[in-house]
Design a protein around this motif. Structure first.
Motif, mmCIF file in Angstrom:
data_model
loop_
_atom_site.group_PDB
_atom_site.id
_atom_site.type_symbol
_atom_site.label_atom_id
_atom_site.label_comp_id
_atom_site.label_asym_id
_atom_site.label_seq_id
_atom_site.Cartn_x
_atom_site.Cartn_y
_atom_site.Cartn_z
ATOM 1 N N GLU A 189 -2.362 -6.652 -6.502
ATOM 2 C CA GLU A 189 -2.266 -5.866 -5.271
ATOM 3 C C GLU A 189 -1.171 -4.804 -5.372
ATOM 4 O O GLU A 189 -1.378 -3.636 -5.005
ATOM 5 C CB GLU A 189 -1.975 -6.813 -4.100
ATOM 6 C CG GLU A 189 -1.890 -6.132 -2.753
ATOM 7 C CD GLU A 189 -1.677 -7.126 -1.618
ATOM 8 O OE1 GLU A 189 -1.085 -6.718 -0.597
ATOM 9 O OE2 GLU A 189 -2.116 -8.291 -1.732
ATOM 10 N N ALA A 190 -0.022 -5.188 -5.885
ATOM 11 C CA ALA A 190 1.093 -4.249 -6.013
ATOM 12 C C ALA A 190 0.791 -3.167 -7.049
ATOM 13 O O ALA A 190 1.087 -1.989 -6.834
ATOM 14 C CB ALA A 190 2.370 -5.003 -6.373
ATOM 15 N N ALA A 191 0.201 -3.567 -8.177
ATOM 16 C CA ALA A 191 -0.126 -2.592 -9.222
ATOM 17 C C ALA A 191 -1.164 -1.584 -8.725
ATOM 18 O O ALA A 191 -1.071 -0.386 -9.020
ATOM 19 C CB ALA A 191 -0.621 -3.309 -10.481
ATOM 20 N N LEU A 192 -2.141 -2.048 -7.958
ATOM 21 C CA LEU A 192 -3.123 -1.127 -7.360
ATOM 22 C C LEU A 192 -2.441 -0.149 -6.419
ATOM 23 O O LEU A 192 -2.768 1.049 -6.407
ATOM 24 C CB LEU A 192 -4.207 -1.897 -6.603
ATOM 25 C CG LEU A 192 -5.380 -2.390 -7.425
ATOM 26 C CD1 LEU A 192 -6.250 -3.326 -6.593
ATOM 27 C CD2 LEU A 192 -6.203 -1.232 -7.962
ATOM 28 N N GLY A 193 -1.489 -0.637 -5.636
ATOM 29 C CA GLY A 193 -0.730 0.244 -4.748
ATOM 30 C C GLY A 193 0.022 1.312 -5.524
ATOM 31 O O GLY A 193 0.060 2.483 -5.131
ATOM 32 N N CYS A 194 0.601 0.922 -6.657
ATOM 33 C CA CYS A 194 1.324 1.881 -7.502
ATOM 34 C C CYS A 194 0.380 2.899 -8.128
ATOM 35 O O CYS A 194 0.706 4.088 -8.220
ATOM 36 C CB CYS A 194 2.096 1.151 -8.594
ATOM 37 S SG CYS A 194 3.515 0.255 -7.984
ATOM 38 N N LYS A 195 -0.768 2.431 -8.567
ATOM 39 C CA LYS A 195 -1.750 3.325 -9.180
ATOM 40 C C LYS A 195 -2.204 4.376 -8.169
ATOM 41 O O LYS A 195 -2.258 5.582 -8.477
ATOM 42 C CB LYS A 195 -2.942 2.516 -9.695
ATOM 43 C CG LYS A 195 -3.969 3.326 -10.457
ATOM 44 C CD LYS A 195 -5.079 2.410 -10.979
ATOM 45 C CE LYS A 195 -6.144 3.190 -11.707
ATOM 46 N NZ LYS A 195 -7.266 2.316 -12.114
ATOM 47 N N LYS A 196 -2.493 3.941 -6.957
ATOM 48 C CA LYS A 196 -2.904 4.862 -5.892
ATOM 49 C C LYS A 196 -1.780 5.852 -5.580
ATOM 50 O O LYS A 196 -2.017 7.055 -5.441
ATOM 51 C CB LYS A 196 -3.280 4.060 -4.645
ATOM 52 C CG LYS A 196 -3.730 4.902 -3.488
ATOM 53 C CD LYS A 196 -4.127 4.039 -2.292
ATOM 54 C CE LYS A 196 -4.536 4.938 -1.134
ATOM 55 N NZ LYS A 196 -4.835 4.161 0.066
ATOM 56 N N TYR A 197 -0.549 5.368 -5.476
ATOM 57 C CA TYR A 197 0.614 6.217 -5.197
ATOM 58 C C TYR A 197 0.779 7.272 -6.294
ATOM 59 O O TYR A 197 0.999 8.452 -6.008
ATOM 60 C CB TYR A 197 1.875 5.354 -5.084
ATOM 61 C CG TYR A 197 3.127 6.121 -4.774
ATOM 62 C CD1 TYR A 197 3.513 6.345 -3.460
ATOM 63 C CD2 TYR A 197 3.944 6.606 -5.796
ATOM 64 C CE1 TYR A 197 4.682 7.043 -3.167
ATOM 65 C CE2 TYR A 197 5.105 7.300 -5.515
ATOM 66 C CZ TYR A 197 5.468 7.515 -4.197
ATOM 67 O OH TYR A 197 6.621 8.215 -3.919
ATOM 68 N N ALA A 198 0.669 6.844 -7.547
ATOM 69 C CA ALA A 198 0.844 7.775 -8.676
ATOM 70 C C ALA A 198 -0.196 8.886 -8.631
ATOM 71 O O ALA A 198 0.127 10.057 -8.863
ATOM 72 C CB ALA A 198 0.760 7.012 -9.997
#
Length: 165
Positions: free
Chosen positions: A106-115
């Motif tokens: 969940e956190a990694a997906l959030g980071c990917k979207k943010y990037a």
């Protein structure tokens, strides 16, 4: 900053030192780094993140469980050297008690979207030690595939890593 269904991200600060020690001084959590950090190494790690915020506007962030307010881990974006090229990477390290609950994904997906959305990144990677199967699975769950193997040097050792994107 980033917010997901269960998590809130914020910048790390000195008050997070004890929580970082719980992660970085855990031999099992830190097996991909060849073992636990000393307190001095934890402080250098924290200082590096604070420097990254100033330099890049991002780094590894504190990830907080919305329901409990607990510090789950540190997840975020860093610049990593892959052979001769500097690349934007998603990194994740969680307290062991939060493993196998979907928080890393969940956190990694959030980071990917943010990037992609906030930084306009065309390429976001994960660099993962070849023996770290759990982290490889997280990268695959967020839609990344393994593209190559290369060697990183850490603590005087050659450590094979995979590049995912």
């Amino acid at each position: 900053m980033i917010e997901t269904d269960r998590l809130i991200f914020r910048e790390l600060d000195q008050l997070d030192f004890a929580d970082l020690c719980e992660i970085l001084q855990d031999d099992i959590t830190m097996i991909a780094y060849e073992g636990a950090f000393t307190e001095e190494e934890v402080q250098r790690w924290l200082t590096k993140q604070l420097d990254n915020y100033d330099r890049w506007g991002f780094g590894l962030w504190a990830v907080i469980n919305k329901d409990s307010g607990e510090f789950v881990g540190q997840v975020g974006l860093t610049m990593q050297w892959v052979e001769e090229e500097e690349m934007l990477e998603i990194g994740y390290l969680l307290k062991r008690k939060f493993w196998h609950q979907g928080f890393a994904t969940e956190a990694a997906l959030g980071c990917k979207k943010y990037a992609k959305e906030m930084l306009g990144a065309e390429l976001v990677t994960c660099t993962i030690r070849d023996t770290n199967l759990a982290s490889q699975k997280v990268a695959e769950r967020i839609g990344m595939t393994r593209h190559k193997q290369y060697v990183k040097y850490y603590k005087g050792m050659q450590m094979p890593h995979y590049l995912y994107y």
